[in-house]
Structures are given as structure tokens and as C-alpha cells.
Design a protein around this motif. Structure first.
Motif, PDB file in Angstrom:
ATOM      1  N   GLY A 165       0.847  -1.227   0.027  1.00 45.91           N
ATOM      2  CA  GLY A 165      -0.163   0.074   0.245  1.00 45.91           C
ATOM      3  C   GLY A 165       0.820   1.120  -0.101  1.00 45.91           C
ATOM      4  N   GLU A 166       0.426   2.446   0.787  1.00 43.80           N
ATOM      5  CA  GLU A 166       1.305   3.602   0.769  1.00 43.80           C
ATOM      6  C   GLU A 166       1.990   3.583   1.839  1.00 43.80           C
ATOM      7  N   GLN A 167       2.221   2.539   2.922  1.00 48.11           N
ATOM      8  CA  GLN A 167       3.286   2.645   3.991  1.00 48.11           C
ATOM      9  C   GLN A 167       4.443   2.202   3.602  1.00 48.11           C
ATOM     10  N   LYS A 168       5.646   2.136   4.260  1.00 49.30           N
ATOM     11  CA  LYS A 168       6.574   1.521   4.234  1.00 49.30           C
ATOM     12  C   LYS A 168       6.927   0.485   4.998  1.00 49.30           C
ATOM     13  N   VAL A 169       7.714  -0.609   4.688  1.00 53.97           N
ATOM     14  CA  VAL A 169       7.536  -1.929   5.588  1.00 53.97           C
ATOM     15  C   VAL A 169       9.073  -2.273   5.807  1.00 53.97           C
ATOM     16  N   ASN A 170       9.389  -3.037   6.870  1.00 57.06           N
ATOM     17  CA  ASN A 170      10.780  -3.631   7.129  1.00 57.06           C
ATOM     18  C   ASN A 170      11.022  -4.954   6.519  1.00 57.06           C
ATOM     19  N   GLU A 171      12.116  -5.334   6.864  1.00 57.09           N
ATOM     20  CA  GLU A 171      12.461  -6.606   6.386  1.00 57.09           C
ATOM     21  C   GLU A 171      11.555  -7.883   6.659  1.00 57.09           C
ATOM     22  N   PRO A 172      11.271  -8.079   8.098  1.00 56.67           N
ATOM     23  CA  PRO A 172      10.302  -9.004   8.326  1.00 56.67           C
ATOM     24  C   PRO A 172       8.894  -9.032   7.925  1.00 56.67           C
ATOM     25  N   ALA A 173       8.558  -7.901   7.961  1.00 50.18           N
ATOM     26  CA  ALA A 173       7.113  -7.868   7.323  1.00 50.18           C
ATOM     27  C   ALA A 173       7.019  -8.349   5.741  1.00 50.18           C
ATOM     28  N   PHE A 174       8.079  -7.662   5.026  1.00 46.58           N
ATOM     29  CA  PHE A 174       8.304  -8.256   3.630  1.00 46.58           C
ATOM     30  C   PHE A 174       8.493  -9.575   3.505  1.00 46.58           C
ATOM     31  N   CYS A 175       8.973 -10.330   4.272  1.00 46.66           N
ATOM     32  CA  CYS A 175       9.354 -11.615   4.261  1.00 46.66           C
ATOM     33  C   CYS A 175       7.923 -12.413   4.457  1.00 46.66           C
ATOM     34  N   ARG A 176       6.936 -11.861   5.395  1.00 46.38           N
ATOM     35  CA  ARG A 176       5.800 -12.607   5.558  1.00 46.38           C
ATOM     36  C   ARG A 176       5.048 -12.362   4.536  1.00 46.38           C
ATOM     37  N   ILE A 177       4.936 -10.953   3.836  1.00 48.09           N
ATOM     38  CA  ILE A 177       4.014 -10.838   2.570  1.00 48.09           C
ATOM     39  C   ILE A 177       4.659 -11.692   1.381  1.00 48.09           C
ATOM     40  N   LEU A 178       5.805 -11.845   1.443  1.00 48.61           N
ATOM     41  CA  LEU A 178       6.197 -12.880   0.072  1.00 48.61           C
ATOM     42  C   LEU A 178       5.741 -14.525   0.555  1.00 48.61           C
ATOM     43  N   LYS A 179       5.847 -14.617   1.827  1.00 48.21           N
ATOM     44  CA  LYS A 179       5.289 -16.272   2.105  1.00 48.21           C
ATOM     45  C   LYS A 179       3.964 -16.271   1.947  1.00 48.21           C
ATOM     46  N   ALA A 180       3.254 -15.298   2.109  1.00 48.51           N
ATOM     47  CA  ALA A 180       1.682 -15.529   2.224  1.00 48.51           C
ATOM     48  C   ALA A 180       1.269 -15.528   0.424  1.00 48.51           C
ATOM     49  N   ILE A 181       1.981 -14.544  -0.257  1.00 46.57           N
ATOM     50  CA  ILE A 181       1.568 -14.756  -1.685  1.00 46.57           C
ATOM     51  C   ILE A 181       2.172 -16.161  -2.429  1.00 46.57           C
ATOM     52  N   VAL A 182       3.465 -16.612  -1.886  1.00 48.62           N
ATOM     53  CA  VAL A 182       4.118 -17.704  -2.481  1.00 48.62           C
ATOM     54  C   VAL A 182       2.882 -18.997  -2.088  1.00 48.62           C
ATOM     55  N   SER A 183       2.385 -18.912  -0.897  1.00 49.30           N
ATOM     56  CA  SER A 183       1.664 -20.094  -0.208  1.00 49.30           C
ATOM     57  C   SER A 183       0.273 -20.030  -1.333  1.00 49.30           C
ATOM     58  N   GLN A 184      -0.259 -18.721  -1.428  1.00 49.12           N
ATOM     59  CA  GLN A 184      -1.280 -18.511  -2.365  1.00 49.12           C
ATOM     60  C   GLN A 184      -1.154 -18.985  -3.917  1.00 49.12           C
ATOM     61  N   ALA A 185       0.108 -18.827  -4.385  1.00 52.69           N
ATOM     62  CA  ALA A 185       0.511 -19.393  -5.799  1.00 52.69           C
ATOM     63  C   ALA A 185       0.526 -20.732  -5.710  1.00 52.69           C
ATOM     64  N   LEU A 186       1.080 -21.294  -4.697  1.00 55.86           N
ATOM     65  CA  LEU A 186       1.400 -22.900  -4.695  1.00 55.86           C
ATOM     66  C   LEU A 186      -0.205 -23.408  -4.564  1.00 55.86           C
ATOM     67  N   GLN A 187      -1.066 -23.046  -3.824  1.00 58.08           N
ATOM     68  CA  GLN A 187      -2.364 -23.641  -3.811  1.00 58.08           C
ATOM     69  C   GLN A 187      -2.965 -23.645  -4.945  1.00 58.08           C
ATOM     70  N   GLN A 188      -2.989 -22.379  -5.860  1.00 58.23           N
ATOM     71  CA  GLN A 188      -3.349 -22.277  -7.280  1.00 58.23           C
ATOM     72  C   GLN A 188      -2.918 -23.222  -8.008  1.00 58.23           C
ATOM     73  N   GLU A 189      -1.537 -23.491  -8.062  1.00 64.04           N
ATOM     74  CA  GLU A 189      -1.133 -24.447  -8.798  1.00 64.04           C
ATOM     75  C   GLU A 189      -1.654 -26.109  -8.343  1.00 64.04           C
ATOM     76  N   MET A 190      -1.480 -26.303  -7.249  1.00 64.47           N
ATOM     77  CA  MET A 190      -2.143 -27.476  -6.727  1.00 64.47           C
ATOM     78  C   MET A 190      -3.696 -27.743  -7.361  1.00 64.47           C
ATOM     79  N   ALA A 191      -4.413 -26.446  -7.249  1.00 66.68           N
ATOM     80  CA  ALA A 191      -5.909 -26.716  -7.580  1.00 66.68           C
ATOM     81  C   ALA A 191      -5.851 -26.907  -9.313  1.00 66.68           C
ATOM     82  N   LYS A 192      -4.957 -26.435  -9.966  1.00 69.08           N
ATOM     83  CA  LYS A 192      -5.013 -26.636 -11.476  1.00 69.08           C
ATOM     84  C   LYS A 192      -4.650 -28.119 -11.749  1.00 69.08           C
ATOM     85  N   ILE A 193      -3.554 -28.663 -10.924  1.00 72.44           N
ATOM     86  CA  ILE A 193      -3.053 -29.909 -11.165  1.00 72.44           C
ATOM     87  C   ILE A 193      -4.274 -30.949 -10.849  1.00 72.44           C
ATOM     88  N   GLU A 194      -5.022 -30.642  -9.930  1.00 74.61           N
ATOM     89  CA  GLU A 194      -6.024 -31.541  -9.530  1.00 74.61           C
ATOM     90  C   GLU A 194      -7.277 -31.536 -10.375  1.00 74.61           C
TER      91      GLU A 194
END
Length: 398
Positions: free
Chosen positions: A65-94
Motif C-alpha cells: 500500500g502507501e506505507q513502508k515495511v521492514n524486512e520481517p514484514a516483507f518476508c511475511r508478505i512474500l510467504k503469504a503470496i507464495v503459499s497462495q500461488a502454490l495453492q493455485q498450482e495444486m488446484a490446477k493440477i487436481e
């Protein structure tokens, strides 16, 4: 790089994979943090255009958004997005996997049923393929009938001779009344070979210490080397354990090696450091399938060199080469390990405790290096002794 992070997120059961995932996210954060202030905003994500797909980059931007984030928050954001992408790939395979119809497999008909259905339809009787199938079915039935007849004939036949020869006692070993007499009788019956007698009296005993991270295969390596067997189930080594192995090397020399198996866990690190002292040789071991165990080799080398002499023989061992999935992966690990070994001027060996590959060669090279070092020390001591005697004689002559 983004696909690799998704694969690592799918294998988060491994601590090494999770640490590598966090290391990649830290690298991405440092790329965005060009001013090195510890905070990034949405405008700083432009440097990741070539590394992350546009859709995922937009998701990251919406998270920040419009705020600034530090390194731990950036890591949590990436992990959430990667988990969502992984779930989408598993849904396509199924979605691509067809539905399993149990009735299709449970109601399969036999060859006899198919032939019976074909005979009911007279139009198929003139088909050449139908005639072939009918002929094969008749041959199968004749073969089954002949087998049944043979079994009946065998059962009705009387076996006059015994199937097995009765076990008789060994005539050469006399009957004894005590364990000591029995052992003496066996020693008289099977004399020891000259080679075994020579190996029981080693010329020199060397202390060799095995170090490395936990679960890299040090205990299995020693079990394969000493007993030539692979034991898959071992508890983690607590503190230090050791065994002795006698080897015969050229030219007709027998040496004994005290093999010290140390614990790789961090809580035993202070205990294992005490056993580096007066070590003649050190084997630094890592798991070729664990990147973290290879990265920790430098720390192990620093700890070892702080507690041993400069003349101590060292070698680097990459264990579990039988687990490589391809030759490409093996060549990449080999090049990295060989480069590290050249940097510290120590030899590198590939081994497998499961198959026994490379273990005998590794330990034989270690034994020969230890013997050469001992010979050099003796030669230098003799030279010093000769020089001192020469100086004493020249002084007396004066």
C-alpha cells in the motif's frame, strides 16, 4: 528465482529449505532497499520486474500500500503470496486429473465372458480376430487341465528317499566341557593367517577425528568402513564415540587408526572441540544433498584449525552421493566442494555409506598421508640428532 522460492515453500518441512527461502527473501529486500535504510515502499519494487511475475508483483504492491515495511514484514508478505500461488498450482493440477471411476475397474469381464458375448452375436464368428481369441482360450483351458492332472500325479507318487540329509556333528572339533576349552579347540582347528597376525601388531596408532553437521552420515560411514555393512537406523551421537581399525599399507606396514565419531549438534560443540587436541587427522564431512551442511564446513574448518597443529592431515568428504538425482546436480556439488578444498589445500573425496563407494579409498589415502607425515618427522629428527652429534665431536677436537 520466483519458481525456486515456490518449490522451497512446498518443502518447508526441511529446516535447510526454509532457511534458504528466508535468505532469498532477504536478498530481494536488499535489492529494493537501495538507500540501505531498512524500509521499502511500493515505488521500490520496480527493481524486481525481471525477477517476479507481474501479477505477483502487483499483489505485493497491494499488500504494502502507501506505507513502508521492514524486512520481517516483507518476508511475511512474500510467504503469504507464495503459499497462495502454490495453492493455485495444486488446484490446477487436481482439475487436470480425471475422475476415478471405480465401477469401470470393478466390473471387468473375463476372457470367457467376452467369448460368450461374442458367440451370442453370430456376426462376429467369421471375424479373424475372434477366431484367434477362441483358439487362445482353448489352449489356456488345456494347459490348466494338464497342470491339475500333473499335481494329482505328483501327490499320488510315494517318495522313498528322504528329502534332506540328517545333520551330523562336526567330527574334527572334540567335545569339550568348558568355554575356554572350546575356544582353544577352535583355534587349533582354524589357524590364524599370517596377515591377521601382522595386523594385530600395528607399527603406529593415529588419532583421526570425524566432524561435521548432525545427520551427514559420520556414524554410518564408520560402520561401513569398520564392518563393511550399512546400518540405516542410528540414534544421534551424544558427545563422542570411538572405534579402532587396523589397516595394512605399502610397503608392508600395519597401522591402527583411532576413529573418533563426534556429535554434530550445536549443544555438543564445546565437548567435541576438546577432542581436536593431539589429533593426527581430521575428516570434515558434509551431506551432498544438504546445502546448509556444506555452508557450515567453513565454520568447522575454523574450529578444527584453532585446536590442532599445522601438520595435522585433513580431508573434505561429501557423503550420500547415492542420493543424487542426476549427473548435473552431482557435477555442480563436486565443483563447489573441490573449489573449497583447493582453497584450504586439502583433498576432497566423494563417498556413499549406503553403497560403500569411495570409503576404502578415502581412508587408505588418509592412512598413507599420516604415515608419510610420521616418516618426515622421523627423518627431520634424525637430521637434527646427527647435526648435534657432529657439533659435539668438532667441539671436543678443538
Amino acid at each position: 528465482m520466483w519458481q525456486r522460492m515456490i518449490r522451497m515453500e512446498s518443502a518447508t518441512n526441511s529446516s535447510s529449505e526454509e532457511s534458504i527461502f528466508h535468505e532469498q527473501t532477504r536478498k530481494l529486500f536488499r535489492l529494493c532497499d537501495a538507500q540501505n535504510i531498512g524500509l521499502i515502499g511500493k515505488s521500490d519494487l520496480d527493481v524486481l520486474v525481471d525477477l517476479i511475475p507481474p501479477d505477483d508483483l502487483q499483489k505485493i504492491s497491494r499488500f504494502i500500500g502507501e506505507q513502508k515495511v521492514n524486512e520481517p514484514a516483507f518476508c511475511r508478505i512474500l510467504k503469504a503470496i507464495v503459499s497462495q500461488a502454490l495453492q493455485q498450482e495444486m488446484a490446477k493440477i487436481e482439475a487436470q486429473i480425471p475422475a476415478f471411476d471405480k465401477n469401470q475397474y470393478l466390473q471387468e469381464s473375463s476372457l470367457e465372458d467376452e467369448m460368450r458375448a461374442i458367440e451370442q452375436n453370430r456376426s462376429y464368428l467369421d471375424d479373424p480376430l475372434t477366431k484367434i481369441l477362441k483358439k487362445e482360450l482353448e489352449e489356456i483351458q488345456r494347459y490348466e487341465n494338464s497342470q491339475i492332472q500333473n499335481e494329482h500325479a505328483i501327490n499320488n507318487t510315494m517318495i522313498k528317499k528322504p528329502l534332506y540329509r540328517p545333520i551330523q556333528p562336526e567330527p574334527t572339533i572334540p567335545k569339550v566341557s568348558s568355554l575356554a576349552e572350546e575356544l582353544n579347540a577352535i583355534d587349533k582347528k582354524v589357524p590364524q593367517r599370517e596377515e591377521e597376525e601382522e595386523l594385530t601388531q600395528p607399527d603406529r596408532i593415529f588419532k583421526v577425528v570425524f566432524v561435521g553437521d548432525s545427520a551427514v552420515g559420520k556414524t554410518c560411514f564408520l560402520h561401513r568402513f569398520c564392518h563393511n555393512r550399512f546400518k540405516p537406523l542410528f540414534n544421534a551421537t551424544i558427545g563422542v564415540d570411538f572405534t579402532v581399525k587396523t589397516m595394512k599399507i605399502a610397503p608392508n606396514r600395519a597401522i591402527a587408526m583411532q576413529l573418533w565419531d563426534t556429535a554434530g549438534q550445536e549443544r555438543f560443540r564445546s565437548i567435541t572441540k576438546q577432542y581436536f587436541r593431539k589429533a593426527d587427522g581430521v575428516v570434515l564431512m558434509f551431506d551432498v544433498t544438504s546445502e546448509q551442511s556444506f555452508l557450515n564446513v567453513r565454520n568447522w574448518i575454523d574450529s578444527v584449525r584453532a585446536g590442532v597443529d599445522e601438520a595435522t592431515v585433513m580431508c573434505l568428504v561429501g557423503n550420500k552421493v547415492d542420493l543424487f538425482g542426476s549427473d548435473i546436480a552431482r557435477s555442480g556439488v563436486y565443483r563447489a566442494a573441490e573449489k573449497l578444498a583447493l582453497e584450504f589445500k586439502i583433498p576432497f573425496y566423494e563417498t556413499s555409506a549406503y553403497t560403500g563407494y569411495g570409503i576404502e579409498n578415502c581412508m587408505r589415502q588418509m592412512a598413507e598421508s599420516l604415515q608419510r607425515r610420521e616418516d618426515n618427522h622421523l627423518e627431520e629428527a634424525l637430521k637434527l640428532d646427527m647435526n648435534s652429534n657432529y657439533k659435539k665431536r668438532s667441539w671436543c677436537c678443538i
